[in-house]
Design a protein around this motif. Structure first.
Motif, mmCIF file in Angstrom:
data_model
loop_
_atom_site.group_PDB
_atom_site.id
_atom_site.type_symbol
_atom_site.label_atom_id
_atom_site.label_comp_id
_atom_site.label_asym_id
_atom_site.label_seq_id
_atom_site.Cartn_x
_atom_site.Cartn_y
_atom_site.Cartn_z
ATOM 1 N N ALA A 1 -0.719 -4.132 -4.511
ATOM 2 C CA ALA A 1 -1.416 -2.899 -4.149
ATOM 3 C C ALA A 1 -2.329 -2.430 -5.279
ATOM 4 O O ALA A 1 -3.455 -1.962 -5.041
ATOM 5 N N THR A 2 -1.864 -2.588 -6.524
ATOM 6 C CA THR A 2 -2.675 -2.193 -7.684
ATOM 7 C C THR A 2 -3.926 -3.048 -7.788
ATOM 8 O O THR A 2 -5.032 -2.532 -8.019
ATOM 9 N N ALA B 1 -5.388 -4.657 -5.364
ATOM 10 C CA ALA B 1 -6.270 -4.307 -4.237
ATOM 11 C C ALA B 1 -7.057 -3.042 -4.528
ATOM 12 O O ALA B 1 -8.270 -2.944 -4.219
ATOM 13 N N ARG B 2 -6.409 -2.032 -5.150
ATOM 14 C CA ARG B 2 -7.113 -0.790 -5.483
ATOM 15 C C ARG B 2 -8.196 -1.021 -6.537
ATOM 16 O O ARG B 2 -9.293 -0.471 -6.454
ATOM 17 N N LEU B 3 -7.882 -1.848 -7.546
ATOM 18 C CA LEU B 3 -8.851 -2.134 -8.604
ATOM 19 C C LEU B 3 -10.069 -2.882 -8.036
ATOM 20 O O LEU B 3 -11.205 -2.586 -8.413
ATOM 21 N N GLY C 1 -11.082 -2.711 -4.958
ATOM 22 C CA GLY C 1 -11.826 -1.751 -4.134
ATOM 23 C C GLY C 1 -12.686 -0.844 -4.990
ATOM 24 O O GLY C 1 -13.828 -0.515 -4.617
ATOM 25 N N ALA C 2 -12.162 -0.436 -6.173
ATOM 26 C CA ALA C 2 -12.937 0.408 -7.073
ATOM 27 C C ALA C 2 -14.139 -0.335 -7.629
ATOM 28 O O ALA C 2 -15.231 0.226 -7.782
#
Length: 279
Positions: free
Chosen positions: A267-268, A270-272, A274-275
């Motif tokens: 999840a981390t 994926a967030r990075l 996306g950012a």
């Protein structure tokens, strides 16, 4: 470091380590398909549905492995037969057999004078009591599981993602499903008497679920699951030795912990990503 890994110098812990590694390999081969096809409830039901066969074998003084195998096969056939009814969903069929088989098993075990001991041994096993004979049995089971996984790979893959396409390709979905149930039955029956149903189910689900978050192909999921299960075995045995906790339950808890760690990291990442795309 010598103090940390000292337990593996003890013969029965070393056998437990090899037993856990072999179970991890078997469960990686079967568990990958269980996770990909959403069959976790079936796996749980079959693992606990072995209790009547084990109880009967124990009361009659027979082979516990043969009793477990007979009960698991009966469970698989029962689920398959009930699932053919258009008025019952597969989950309903599994739930009915799960409750019925488990209740029957507890009733049979309750007739034993060592009710609590017998039921605890079935659920949690004793990985520290693994014998050389058990390791040989697990090694043979791993070889058979590898052959089944290799032979059925193409059919299992089609069945997991598009059962209708599997039929049009002539892959015989029903036969493939039966072969997959045979692989699951083998994994459960070969492992339960060594490590108990809790550890078997933990290694059947958690490591493949952790690996599927990262791997892009089925063989990589299996390899990742085997590595995650092996890591859970090593860490769990060390923790249980130094903290004096139940070995099987500690290994199972470690496997689940590895899944949550994998999910958090995924999840981390994926967030990075996306950012990065957003910027």
């Amino acid at each position: 470091m010598d103090w940390l890994f000292a337990p593996f110098g003890v013969s029965f812990v070393e056998r437990a380590l090899w037993g856990g590694l072999l179970v991890s390999g078997i469960c990686a081969l079967a568990g990958t398909w269980v996770v990909l096809r959403g069959m976790a409830f079936l796996g749980d039901a079959m693992s606990h549905g072995m209790l009547p066969g084990v109880a009967v074998a124990s009361l009659l003084g027979g082979d516990l492995l043969a009793g477990a195998l007979a009960s698991a096969v009966a469970m698989a056939f029962g689920v398959t037969a009930l699932s053919r009814s258009r008025r019952l969903s597969q989950d309903t069929a599994i739930g009915l057999l799960f409750a019925g088989m488990l209740a029957l098993g507890v009733i049979l075990v309750s007739r034993s004078d060592d009710f609590a001991v017998d039921l605890t041994a079935f659920l949690f096993g004793d990985v520290l009591a693994v014998r050389t004979r058990d390791l040989v049995l697990l090694a043979v089971a791993l070889g058979i599981a590898a052959v089944l996984a290799l032979v059925g790979h193409r059919a299992f893959l089609a069945l997991a993602f598009d059962p209708r396409k599997a039929a049009t390709l002539g892959l015989r979905p029903r036969l493939a499903h039966g072969l997959l149930l045979a692989l699951l039955t083998l994994a459960l029956t070969a492992s339960f008497h060594v490590v108990g149903t809790l550890l078997v189910f933990g290694l059947l689900i958690a490591p493949p679920a952790a690996a599927v978050l990262w791997a892009r192909s089925v063989p990589l999921v299996m390899a990742g699951a085997a590595l995650a299960g092996s890591a859970a075995t090593v860490i769990g045995l060390l923790v249980s030795w130094h903290l004096r906790t139940a070995a099987g339950a500690t290994i199972a808890a470690t496997a689940v912990g590895i899944f949550f760690l994998s999910a958090s990291l995924s999840a981390t990442v994926a967030r990075l990503r996306g950012a990065e795309h957003a910027s």
